[in-house]
Scaffold this motif. Structure first.
Motif, PDB file in Angstrom:
ATOM      1  N   TYR A 124      42.696  42.055  19.899  1.00 19.51           N
ATOM      2  CA  TYR A 124      41.381  41.694  20.433  1.00 19.51           C
ATOM      3  C   TYR A 124      41.558  40.978  21.765  1.00 19.51           C
ATOM      4  O   TYR A 124      42.555  40.297  21.993  1.00 19.51           O
ATOM      5  N   HIS A 126      39.056  39.344  25.431  1.00 20.71           N
ATOM      6  CA  HIS A 126      37.733  38.917  25.889  1.00 20.71           C
ATOM      7  C   HIS A 126      37.620  39.003  27.400  1.00 20.71           C
ATOM      8  O   HIS A 126      36.934  38.200  28.033  1.00 20.71           O
ATOM      9  N   GLU A 130      31.638  42.840  26.603  1.00 20.65           N
ATOM     10  CA  GLU A 130      31.498  43.410  25.258  1.00 20.65           C
ATOM     11  C   GLU A 130      32.685  43.039  24.383  1.00 20.65           C
ATOM     12  O   GLU A 130      32.520  42.738  23.202  1.00 20.65           O
ATOM     13  N   GLU A 131      33.892  43.030  24.953  1.00 17.87           N
ATOM     14  CA  GLU A 131      35.075  42.599  24.206  1.00 17.87           C
ATOM     15  C   GLU A 131      34.914  41.144  23.759  1.00 17.87           C
ATOM     16  O   GLU A 131      35.232  40.790  22.629  1.00 17.87           O
ATOM     17  N   ARG A 133      32.116  39.471  23.296  1.00 14.17           N
ATOM     18  CA  ARG A 133      31.095  39.383  22.245  1.00 14.17           C
ATOM     19  C   ARG A 133      31.685  39.753  20.885  1.00 14.17           C
ATOM     20  O   ARG A 133      31.517  39.032  19.901  1.00 14.17           O
ATOM     21  N   VAL A 134      32.421  40.851  20.849  1.00 12.45           N
ATOM     22  CA  VAL A 134      33.016  41.308  19.586  1.00 12.45           C
ATOM     23  C   VAL A 134      34.024  40.282  19.073  1.00 12.45           C
ATOM     24  O   VAL A 134      33.982  39.868  17.908  1.00 12.45           O
ATOM     25  N   THR A 137      32.372  36.814  18.106  1.00 14.81           N
ATOM     26  CA  THR A 137      31.557  36.940  16.893  1.00 14.81           C
ATOM     27  C   THR A 137      32.456  36.964  15.662  1.00 14.81           C
ATOM     28  O   THR A 137      32.202  36.262  14.674  1.00 14.81           O
ATOM     29  N   LEU A 138      33.509  37.755  15.718  1.00 14.97           N
ATOM     30  CA  LEU A 138      34.448  37.834  14.588  1.00 14.97           C
ATOM     31  C   LEU A 138      35.176  36.506  14.397  1.00 14.97           C
ATOM     32  O   LEU A 138      35.323  36.023  13.272  1.00 14.97           O
TER      33      LEU A 138
END
Length: 163
Positions: A124, A126, A130-131, A133-134, A137-138
């Protein structure tokens, strides 16, 4: 699961809390039971050296992740491959400064950074909105559900773990 926690600082911390969090994240991300992880807590000088050597950036940072076997998360139907997930390095003094700004404890910040580091090890990132946010959030979901399962605090914000 082999999760090794080493504290090379004078900061007192509950190493078991970090081991328990990593195990929880491993389970939620469907990692193989033979997955290995190292979490290292270092002082600002050591972190600054790592930050300069690996990122060519001055000053200490909060957390750095060093992936090893490039493992990715699994699923309910298929666990991830076994292997060495990698190393997470955290600087408690930088985390404490961020915690004061965010309004939570240094320990909560370091738990946030541990979760953040594990997600980086799983691929993952950032960099793009969008990266981010994903990932965030996780990260928030994993940490808050872990804390709730232990009766812990639930006022974590996403200010940390931006390295």
């Amino acid at each position: 699961m082999t999760i090794e926690v080493n504290n090379e600082t004078t900061h007192r911390l509950n190493e078991r809390e970090f081991t328990d969090l990593a195990r929880y994240v491993f389970e939620q991300m469907f990692l193989h039971p033979a997955t290995e992880l190292s979490i290292l807590f270092v002082d600002e000088d050591a972190m600054e050296d790592l930050h300069k050597r690996w990122m060519d950036l001055d000053g200490p940072t909060d957390v750095m992740s060093f992936p090893m076997d490039e493992l990715r998360e699994g699923s309910e139907d298929q666990l991830a491959s076994e292997g060495l997930l990698g190393d997470i390095v955290i600087c408690p003094t930088v985390a404490a400064k961020q915690a004061r700004i965010a309004g939570h404890s240094p320990e909560e910040e370091m738990l946030l950074l541990t979760t953040h580091g594990i997600l980086h090890l799983l691929g993952y990132d950032h960099v793009e909105p969008e990266e981010e946010r994903v990932m965030f959030t996780l990260q928030r979901k994993l940490l808050l559900t872990f804390l709730a399962s232990r009766g812990g605090s639930a006022h974590i914000t996403d200010t940390g773990g931006r390295a």
